[in-house]
Design a protein around this motif. Structure first.
Motif, PDB file in Angstrom:
ATOM      1  N   TRP A 231      63.498  33.066  43.136  1.00 18.39           N
ATOM      2  CA  TRP A 231      62.437  33.705  43.909  1.00 18.39           C
ATOM      3  C   TRP A 231      62.027  33.354  45.087  1.00 18.39           C
ATOM      4  N   ILE A 232      60.817  32.606  44.579  1.00 15.46           N
ATOM      5  CA  ILE A 232      60.223  32.002  45.454  1.00 15.46           C
ATOM      6  C   ILE A 232      61.629  31.627  46.693  1.00 15.46           C
ATOM      7  N   CYS A 233      61.722  30.976  47.177  1.00 18.69           N
ATOM      8  CA  CYS A 233      63.792  31.003  48.022  1.00 18.69           C
ATOM      9  C   CYS A 233      63.697  32.498  48.334  1.00 18.69           C
ATOM     10  N   PHE A 234      63.732  33.380  47.904  1.00 18.77           N
ATOM     11  CA  PHE A 234      64.167  34.483  48.661  1.00 18.77           C
ATOM     12  C   PHE A 234      63.369  35.131  49.537  1.00 18.77           C
ATOM     13  N   ILE A 235      61.716  34.284  48.576  1.00 13.59           N
ATOM     14  CA  ILE A 235      60.635  35.329  49.750  1.00 13.59           C
ATOM     15  C   ILE A 235      60.400  34.503  50.526  1.00 13.59           C
ATOM     16  N   PHE A 236      60.473  33.578  50.279  1.00 14.28           N
ATOM     17  CA  PHE A 236      60.961  32.292  51.941  1.00 14.28           C
ATOM     18  C   PHE A 236      61.444  32.971  52.856  1.00 14.28           C
ATOM     19  N   ILE A 237      62.622  33.311  52.797  1.00 10.71           N
ATOM     20  CA  ILE A 237      63.487  33.486  53.463  1.00 10.71           C
ATOM     21  C   ILE A 237      63.402  34.793  54.080  1.00 10.71           C
ATOM     22  N   SER A 238      62.998  36.061  53.424  1.00 11.46           N
ATOM     23  CA  SER A 238      62.903  37.485  53.569  1.00 11.46           C
ATOM     24  C   SER A 238      61.662  37.163  54.543  1.00 11.46           C
ATOM     25  N   THR A 239      60.482  37.079  53.907  1.00  2.61           N
ATOM     26  CA  THR A 239      58.862  36.855  54.813  1.00  2.61           C
ATOM     27  C   THR A 239      59.276  36.200  55.732  1.00  2.61           C
ATOM     28  N   TYR A 240      60.169  35.444  56.415  1.00  3.12           N
ATOM     29  CA  TYR A 240      60.278  34.765  57.140  1.00  3.12           C
ATOM     30  C   TYR A 240      60.912  35.420  58.482  1.00  3.12           C
ATOM     31  N   PHE A 241      61.619  35.838  58.306  1.00  7.97           N
ATOM     32  CA  PHE A 241      62.380  37.171  59.212  1.00  7.97           C
ATOM     33  C   PHE A 241      62.117  38.234  59.562  1.00  7.97           C
ATOM     34  N   CYS A 242      60.826  38.427  58.473  1.00 10.27           N
ATOM     35  CA  CYS A 242      59.706  39.827  58.759  1.00 10.27           C
ATOM     36  C   CYS A 242      58.913  39.794  59.510  1.00 10.27           C
ATOM     37  N   SER A 243      58.436  38.032  59.474  1.00 10.85           N
ATOM     38  CA  SER A 243      57.523  37.890  60.225  1.00 10.85           C
ATOM     39  C   SER A 243      58.304  37.822  62.358  1.00 10.85           C
ATOM     40  N   LEU A 244      59.267  37.523  61.737  1.00  9.66           N
ATOM     41  CA  LEU A 244      59.918  37.944  63.589  1.00  9.66           C
ATOM     42  C   LEU A 244      59.746  38.747  63.969  1.00  9.66           C
ATOM     43  N   VAL A 245      59.614  39.907  63.726  1.00 11.43           N
ATOM     44  CA  VAL A 245      59.787  41.310  63.851  1.00 11.43           C
ATOM     45  C   VAL A 245      58.210  41.906  63.963  1.00 11.43           C
ATOM     46  N   GLY A 246      57.409  41.415  62.880  1.00 15.84           N
ATOM     47  CA  GLY A 246      56.115  41.395  62.567  1.00 15.84           C
ATOM     48  C   GLY A 246      56.096  42.644  61.609  1.00 15.84           C
ATOM     49  N   PHE A 247      54.493  43.036  61.675  1.00 13.91           N
ATOM     50  CA  PHE A 247      54.929  43.494  59.871  1.00 13.91           C
ATOM     51  C   PHE A 247      53.675  44.862  59.893  1.00 13.91           C
ATOM     52  N   PRO A 248      52.150  44.692  61.250  1.00 13.99           N
ATOM     53  CA  PRO A 248      51.728  45.096  61.173  1.00 13.99           C
ATOM     54  C   PRO A 248      51.750  46.711  60.701  1.00 13.99           C
ATOM     55  N   VAL A 249      52.568  47.448  61.491  1.00 14.75           N
ATOM     56  CA  VAL A 249      52.566  48.509  61.303  1.00 14.75           C
ATOM     57  C   VAL A 249      52.094  48.789  59.728  1.00 14.75           C
ATOM     58  N   LEU A 250      53.369  48.904  58.608  1.00 16.54           N
ATOM     59  CA  LEU A 250      53.313  48.325  57.390  1.00 16.54           C
ATOM     60  C   LEU A 250      51.861  48.605  56.793  1.00 16.54           C
ATOM     61  N   ILE A 251      50.824  46.996  57.137  1.00 19.22           N
ATOM     62  CA  ILE A 251      49.999  46.254  56.865  1.00 19.22           C
ATOM     63  C   ILE A 251      48.453  47.520  56.473  1.00 19.22           C
ATOM     64  N   SER A 252      49.154  48.195  57.793  1.00 16.07           N
ATOM     65  CA  SER A 252      47.333  49.459  58.552  1.00 16.07           C
ATOM     66  C   SER A 252      48.104  50.317  57.983  1.00 16.07           C
ATOM     67  N   TYR A 253      48.923  50.648  57.074  1.00 20.92           N
ATOM     68  CA  TYR A 253      49.003  51.769  55.866  1.00 20.92           C
ATOM     69  C   TYR A 253      48.551  51.337  54.664  1.00 20.92           C
ATOM     70  N   LEU A 254      49.440  51.227  54.965  1.00 19.76           N
ATOM     71  CA  LEU A 254      49.624  49.457  53.113  1.00 19.76           C
ATOM     72  C   LEU A 254      47.330  49.567  52.841  1.00 19.76           C
ATOM     73  N   TYR A 255      47.309  48.534  53.421  1.00 19.07           N
ATOM     74  CA  TYR A 255      46.001  48.157  52.935  1.00 19.07           C
ATOM     75  C   TYR A 255      45.054  49.002  53.352  1.00 19.07           C
ATOM     76  N   PRO A 256      44.698  50.222  52.786  1.00 13.79           N
ATOM     77  CA  PRO A 256      43.533  51.374  52.621  1.00 13.79           C
ATOM     78  C   PRO A 256      43.847  51.856  52.000  1.00 13.79           C
ATOM     79  N   PHE A 257      45.103  51.772  51.604  1.00 14.53           N
ATOM     80  CA  PHE A 257      45.448  53.108  50.510  1.00 14.53           C
ATOM     81  C   PHE A 257      45.159  51.594  49.078  1.00 14.53           C
ATOM     82  N   PHE A 258      46.093  50.584  49.590  1.00  9.41           N
ATOM     83  CA  PHE A 258      45.412  49.346  48.265  1.00  9.41           C
ATOM     84  C   PHE A 258      44.079  49.128  48.347  1.00  9.41           C
ATOM     85  N   GLY A 259      42.949  49.780  49.372  1.00 11.37           N
ATOM     86  CA  GLY A 259      41.542  49.564  48.763  1.00 11.37           C
ATOM     87  C   GLY A 259      41.238  50.502  47.470  1.00 11.37           C
TER      88      GLY A 259
END
Length: 346
Positions: free
Chosen positions: A299-327
């Protein structure tokens, strides 16, 4: 002496889990505390108390449940039905935060050091992998190394601030955020960070099991966070007019300390990103192993690989919606932490 050393390791791990790039840049401190002017000190005192009290309770519940991940914690707080939803949502948030943290290390390498974005990310992944291989002991050890440098950097800022004029003015600064209240802001800051920190604090409590050590470590962590908040807040308030329109308020503060401090600041920022990153990966991998099986390292290897590819395309839109709800969900975690009795030891 060994017990005190372990207590400080627990406290430093707590600090390292909470602080991140937003803390190091000063943006979080400005938004949640400095904008309330003369009331910011009261907001910080409230945050310190809540961090110390409720962070300790979170670890104690983890110890009583003998928890290996945050899954048991949320099942206990929310019940089996709603606990499953909360666990799934925490997993999505952790994935998003890991992606954002990796993207941040790449941006630091590219914008500040002139290196490739990919080099910054993969160096961070390699170091994180080596730390996580050692499990919770590795997380405790790296926080025991990095957090003292964070505290030292904060003390440098404090010493520099003592030499600045205008100390009397910080007790009369006006409230900039007219739409909010300092008390609600302090509680929401603690709620969000504790909801995020459960990925580390709960299994930490489950592994340590010593109630006295967890209490001592929890208060060391809470007070340490308070000292860093207080010093950073004062340093920015002394230059309040200069930082109001900048994205990295702390950069204005350290600008007067000389060129060499810039690289120290970048190292501290990377360290704060790194400590948060490894804690979130560890917590997410432990949860995924409990839900779907497979080895934790898979799972650690899966997380590293998948988050690496996601970091290339950016994640700001998802975070902008999830963070307030998580708060908002964080408020529920805080409330249940207060009203729920500690479970009978399993």
């Amino acid at each position: 002496m060994k017990r005190w050393m372990l207590a400080f390791r627990i406290g430093f791990t707590y600090i390292g889990t909470v602080v991140g790039a937003g803390f190091a840049s000063g943006q979080e401190i400005y938004q949640f505390f400095s904008v309330f002017g003369k009331y910011s000190l009261w907001a910080i005192l409230l945050a310190v108390f809540l961090f110390a009290w409720l962070g300790t309770r979170m670890m104690m519940i983890g110890a009583r449940l003998n928890a290996s991940s945050y899954q048991e914690f949320n099942h206990y707080l929310f019940g089996n039905r709603f606990g499953k939803w909360m666990n799934g949502f925490v997993a999505v948030i952790l994935f998003g935060v890991i992606t954002a943290m990796l993207s941040g290390t790449g941006a630091l390498a590219k914008e500040q050091l002139g290196l490739s974005f990919h080099i910054g990310v993969w160096i961070t992944i390699g170091l994180a992998f080596l730390v996580i291989l050692k499990g919770m002991d590795g997380i405790l050890s790296i926080n025991s190394l990095v957090v003292p440098f964070m505290l030292f950097f904060t003390c440098l800022i404090g010493i520099q601030s003592l030499q600045a004029p205008g100390w009397s003015e910080i007790f009369h600064l006006p409230v900039v955020n007219r739409d909010g209240h300092w008390m609600l802001s302090a509680v929401s800051y603690v709620a969000f960070n504790l909801a995020m920190s459960q990925a580390v604090l709960v299994p930490l409590g489950g592994e340590i099991q010593d109630a006295k050590l967890l209490r001592l470590g929890g208060w060391i962590g809470g007070v340490g966070l308070g000292i860093m908040l207080w010093i950073s807040n004062i340093a920015m308030q002394l230059r309040f007019e200069d930082i109001r329109s900048v994205e990295i308020p702390m950069a204005v503060v350290i600008g007067t300390l000389g060129v060499w401090i810039k690289y120290f600041f970048l190292a501290v920022m990377w360290g704060e990103i790194f400590t948060t990153l490894i804690g979130n990966i560890y917590g997410l991998a432990a949860y995924l192993r409990q839900i779907w099986g497979l080895k934790e390292m898979t799972w650690i290897c899966f997380i590293f690989i998948s988050t690496y590819f996601c970091s290339l395309v950016g994640f700001p839109v998802l975070i902008s919606y999830l963070y307030p709800f998580f708060g908002y969900l964080g408020f529920m975690v805080l409330l249940l932490l207060i009203v729920r009795q500690k479970p009978v030891r399993c």
